[in-house]
Design a protein around this motif. Structure first.
Motif, mmCIF file in Angstrom:
data_model
loop_
_atom_site.group_PDB
_atom_site.id
_atom_site.type_symbol
_atom_site.label_atom_id
_atom_site.label_comp_id
_atom_site.label_asym_id
_atom_site.label_seq_id
_atom_site.Cartn_x
_atom_site.Cartn_y
_atom_site.Cartn_z
ATOM 1 N N PRO A 48 5.988 6.919 5.217
ATOM 2 C CA PRO A 48 6.909 6.438 4.204
ATOM 3 C C PRO A 48 6.149 6.018 2.944
ATOM 4 C CG PRO A 48 6.438 4.701 5.773
ATOM 5 C CD PRO A 48 5.661 5.896 6.229
ATOM 6 N N PHE A 49 6.799 6.219 1.790
ATOM 7 C CA PHE A 49 6.216 5.714 0.548
ATOM 8 C C PHE A 49 7.325 5.422 -0.459
ATOM 9 C CE2 PHE A 49 6.731 9.077 -2.571
ATOM 10 C CZ PHE A 49 6.962 10.198 -1.778
ATOM 11 N N PRO A 83 0.802 -1.222 0.000
ATOM 12 C CA PRO A 83 0.000 0.000 0.000
ATOM 13 C C PRO A 83 0.842 1.284 0.000
ATOM 14 C CG PRO A 83 -0.149 -1.170 2.106
ATOM 15 C CD PRO A 83 0.605 -2.047 1.179
ATOM 16 N N TYR A 84 2.109 1.161 0.384
ATOM 17 C CA TYR A 84 2.981 2.344 0.408
ATOM 18 C C TYR A 84 3.412 2.794 -0.982
ATOM 19 C CZ TYR A 84 4.115 0.452 5.089
ATOM 20 O OH TYR A 84 4.076 -0.043 6.343
ATOM 21 N N ASN A 85 3.413 1.842 -1.936
ATOM 22 C CA ASN A 85 4.183 2.096 -3.152
ATOM 23 C C ASN A 85 3.328 2.419 -4.373
ATOM 24 O OD1 ASN A 85 6.333 1.512 -1.553
ATOM 25 N ND2 ASN A 85 6.703 -0.533 -2.379
ATOM 26 N N VAL A 86 3.928 3.196 -5.275
ATOM 27 C CA VAL A 86 3.298 3.492 -6.564
ATOM 28 C C VAL A 86 4.337 3.257 -7.658
ATOM 29 C CG1 VAL A 86 1.613 5.189 -5.723
ATOM 30 C CG2 VAL A 86 3.930 5.944 -6.294
ATOM 31 N N PRO A 118 13.692 13.524 2.780
ATOM 32 C CA PRO A 118 13.567 12.126 3.224
ATOM 33 C C PRO A 118 14.822 11.309 2.916
ATOM 34 C CG PRO A 118 11.664 12.792 1.920
ATOM 35 C CD PRO A 118 12.681 13.874 1.777
ATOM 36 N N TYR A 119 14.998 10.252 3.656
ATOM 37 C CA TYR A 119 16.031 9.262 3.357
ATOM 38 C C TYR A 119 15.432 8.245 2.371
ATOM 39 C CZ TYR A 119 19.817 10.450 6.594
ATOM 40 O OH TYR A 119 20.876 11.046 7.207
ATOM 41 N N CYS A 120 16.316 7.540 1.690
ATOM 42 C CA CYS A 120 15.812 6.621 0.668
ATOM 43 C C CYS A 120 16.471 5.243 0.773
ATOM 44 C CB CYS A 120 16.101 7.217 -0.704
ATOM 45 S SG CYS A 120 15.617 6.131 -2.036
ATOM 46 N N ILE A 121 15.639 4.219 0.774
ATOM 47 C CA ILE A 121 16.129 2.841 0.710
ATOM 48 C C ILE A 121 15.851 2.343 -0.704
ATOM 49 C CG2 ILE A 121 16.018 0.522 1.746
ATOM 50 C CD1 ILE A 121 16.593 2.850 3.770
ATOM 51 N N GLU A 122 16.861 1.758 -1.321
ATOM 52 C CA GLU A 122 16.710 1.339 -2.714
ATOM 53 C C GLU A 122 16.986 -0.158 -2.909
ATOM 54 O OE1 GLU A 122 19.981 1.711 -5.535
ATOM 55 O OE2 GLU A 122 18.676 3.071 -6.652
ATOM 56 N N PHE A 182 12.445 3.912 -1.904
ATOM 57 C CA PHE A 182 11.493 3.962 -0.798
ATOM 58 C C PHE A 182 11.913 5.085 0.164
ATOM 59 C CE2 PHE A 182 9.703 2.650 3.256
ATOM 60 C CZ PHE A 182 8.394 2.353 2.882
ATOM 61 N N PHE A 183 11.034 6.081 0.288
ATOM 62 C CA PHE A 183 11.386 7.279 1.058
ATOM 63 C C PHE A 183 10.815 7.188 2.470
ATOM 64 C CE2 PHE A 183 11.184 8.345 -3.442
ATOM 65 C CZ PHE A 183 12.479 8.816 -3.636
ATOM 66 N N CYS A 184 11.631 7.575 3.433
ATOM 67 C CA CYS A 184 11.165 7.525 4.824
ATOM 68 C C CYS A 184 11.814 8.653 5.622
ATOM 69 C CB CYS A 184 11.502 6.166 5.444
ATOM 70 S SG CYS A 184 13.263 5.848 5.534
ATOM 71 N N LYS A 185 11.356 8.769 6.836
ATOM 72 C CA LYS A 185 11.877 9.815 7.708
ATOM 73 C C LYS A 185 13.295 9.445 8.148
ATOM 74 C CE LYS A 185 10.365 12.498 11.529
ATOM 75 N NZ LYS A 185 9.480 12.763 12.606
#
Ligand code: GAP
Length: 457
Positions: A189-190, A59-62, A321-325, A222-225
């Motif tokens: 996060p999204f 549900p977080y992702n597009v 935001p920080y990003c996880i890839e 994926f962006f998060c705090k």
């Protein structure tokens, strides 16, 4: 590791129609491959599955689909123009060209990843590394070689019209950060994912489709705090690993390898690779998961002058935001699945069969419909037509039923469905299973449901 040689597996993939040599009628183009009937279907199934699991079911992702050609400033900001290079050395004797880190690693087992060219020169000298082609020790100094393919937009071929074929899909996501935020009204996060072609002018492509110059990536940013990033990093490492395991890849052939401190990019807080024991090497990277901090969004903010930031709707706090890839190549994932699936089994009658134990969800063909004898072809075709509405199925009436089973085992079709004389009376068919060769009678009316259940991921 697979008990079969890589040559044997590759030969099977070429002859069965998974992969063709690129531009074959012109003598080929080095290290370019075309995906044949089965390969194209397998690739599509892998991409569809990734999209379903990483975009639609999260549900977080597009998802987006950005251009291959981008404003060249993108590559200045991302660091690719300056730093996306491998160090190469030439053998002065035989003119062979090598990636310096690979030459060192393969000659003396030392890791040179992330080392400066001068450090690699020193390692080549100190270890008296010899040319793998001619055995001489006479190399040029290591020098960087940018891996991006250059081309030109419009009619002029000058520096103003220079553009690059993207070496990764990720930057197309970062530059659209504000667009997605505005049009999706997502809250952190999204994640934003995409699937698409990437191009790298690799110095040493090879190992079939493992390292190629044109490939497809499935990437999620994926962006998060900030502060929540390490938790999400772990989540995505676990999620990607679980995906690979659910695909049925044997656990003994898999490992997660966290990068050492010296291997990490300067902006990364943590990177792990999911690796597979490919038959041509000890371990090869399949999927990289990186905590990229706020590096990319900050770089693009600086270079574009557009703020790529997030305003917390509750606290009104504004931050980057920080990003996880998690980033994976379609061809790598596919090669892993194919190497893991390949098997040659001895049969009771003294024969043997090649069988591809692919997960049914990605198998190119889900079922093959076979009339036991040709006079039942009209009825069998009806079953085929009924199933073709829902699945990739085939119809085969050529040769003995045993031969037809063998053909389908060899390409990984999970079910063969035989229409026989009894079918005329009981409206059932015999479903024969690829993996254990067991057979069962199934009513024609319930076939759709039956296959659906057994080809689900
Ligand atoms: N955006 C991050 C990135 O591109 P990468 O480790 O360079 O990171 C990610 O590439 C994945 O793309 C790799 O794990 C691999 O699966 C695939 N890949 C990279 N280079 C490739 C090549 N030359 N041929 C095939 N797949 C490749």
């Amino acid at each position: 590791m697979s008990k079969y040689s890589f040559e044997e597996i590759v030969s099977h993939l070429k002859t069965s129609g998974y992969v063709y040599q690129g531009s074959e009628i012109y003598g080929g183009l080095s290290n370019s491959w075309d995906f044949g009937i089965l390969g194209a279907a397998l690739k599509k199934n892998i991409k569809d599955l990734w999209w379903k699991e990483f975009i639609e079911k999260k549900p977080y992702n597009v998802g987006i689909d950005s251009s291959i050609l981008m404003n060249p400033r993108t590559w200045e900001a991302s660091g690719h123009l300056k730093g996306f290079s491998d160090s190469m050395v030439d053998c002065k004797e035989c003119k062979g060209r090598f990636r310096a880190d690979k030459l060192i690693e393969e000659s003396c087992g030392l890791s040179a990843e992330g080392k400066m060219p001068e450090e690699m020169d020193k390692m080549i000298e100190e270890n008296h590394i010899k040319c793998p082609n001619c055995g001489k020790h006479n190399f040029t100094n290591a020098r960087p070689f940018n891996l991006m393919f250059k081309t030109f937009i419009g009619t002029l071929e000058d520096s103003k019209s220079t553009v690059y074929l993207r070496p990764e899909t990720a930057q197309g996501i970062f530059v659209n950060f504000n667009n997605v935020l505005r049009t999706s009204r997502k809250k952190l996060p999204f994640g934003i994912g995409q699937i698409g072609k990437s191009f790298r002018n690799e110095i040493t492509p090879g190992n079939f489709i493992f390292r190629v110059r044109e490939f497809e990536q499935m990437e999620l940013e994926f962006f998060c705090k900030p502060g929540e990033d390490l938790e999400w990093y772990k989540y995505w490492v676990d999620t990607c690993y679980a995906f690979v395991k659910r695909l049925g890849i044997k656990e003994e052939n898999l490992r997660v390898r966290p990068h050492s401190q010296e291997e990490l990019s300067f902006y990364s807080k943590g990177t792990s690779d999911i690796e597979y024991a490919f038959p041509f090497t000890d371990w090869g990277e399949v999927w990289g998961i990186a905590d990229r901090t706020d590096y990319d969004l900050k770089q693009h903010s600086e270079y574009s002058g557009q703020k790529l930031e997030y305003r917390d709707p509750i606290t009104n706090e504004v931050y980057t935001p920080y990003c996880i890839e998690p980033s994976v190549g379609v061809e790598r994932l596919m090669l892993m699945a194919l190497c893991d699936a390949y098997d040659v089994e001895a049969l009771e009658n003294g024969d043997s069969r090649i069988v591809m134990h692919l997960h049914p969800a990605i198998a190119p063909v889900k079922a093959c419909i076979c009339p036991l004898v040709k006079k039942l072809s009209a009825e069998a075709k009806e079953v085929y037509e009924q199933l073709a509405e829902h699945f990739a199925v085939e119809y085969d009436e050529a040769g003995s039923i045993g031969k037809r089973y063998r053909r389908n085992d060899a390409v990984g079709t999970p079910f063969c469905i035989t229409y026989d004389n009894d079918s005329l009376v009981d409206h059932c068919v015999t479903v024969r299973h690829r993996d254990d060769m067991s057979q069962e009678r199934v009513s024609i009316d319930s076939l759709r449901e039956y296959i659906e259940e057994r080809t689900r991921f």
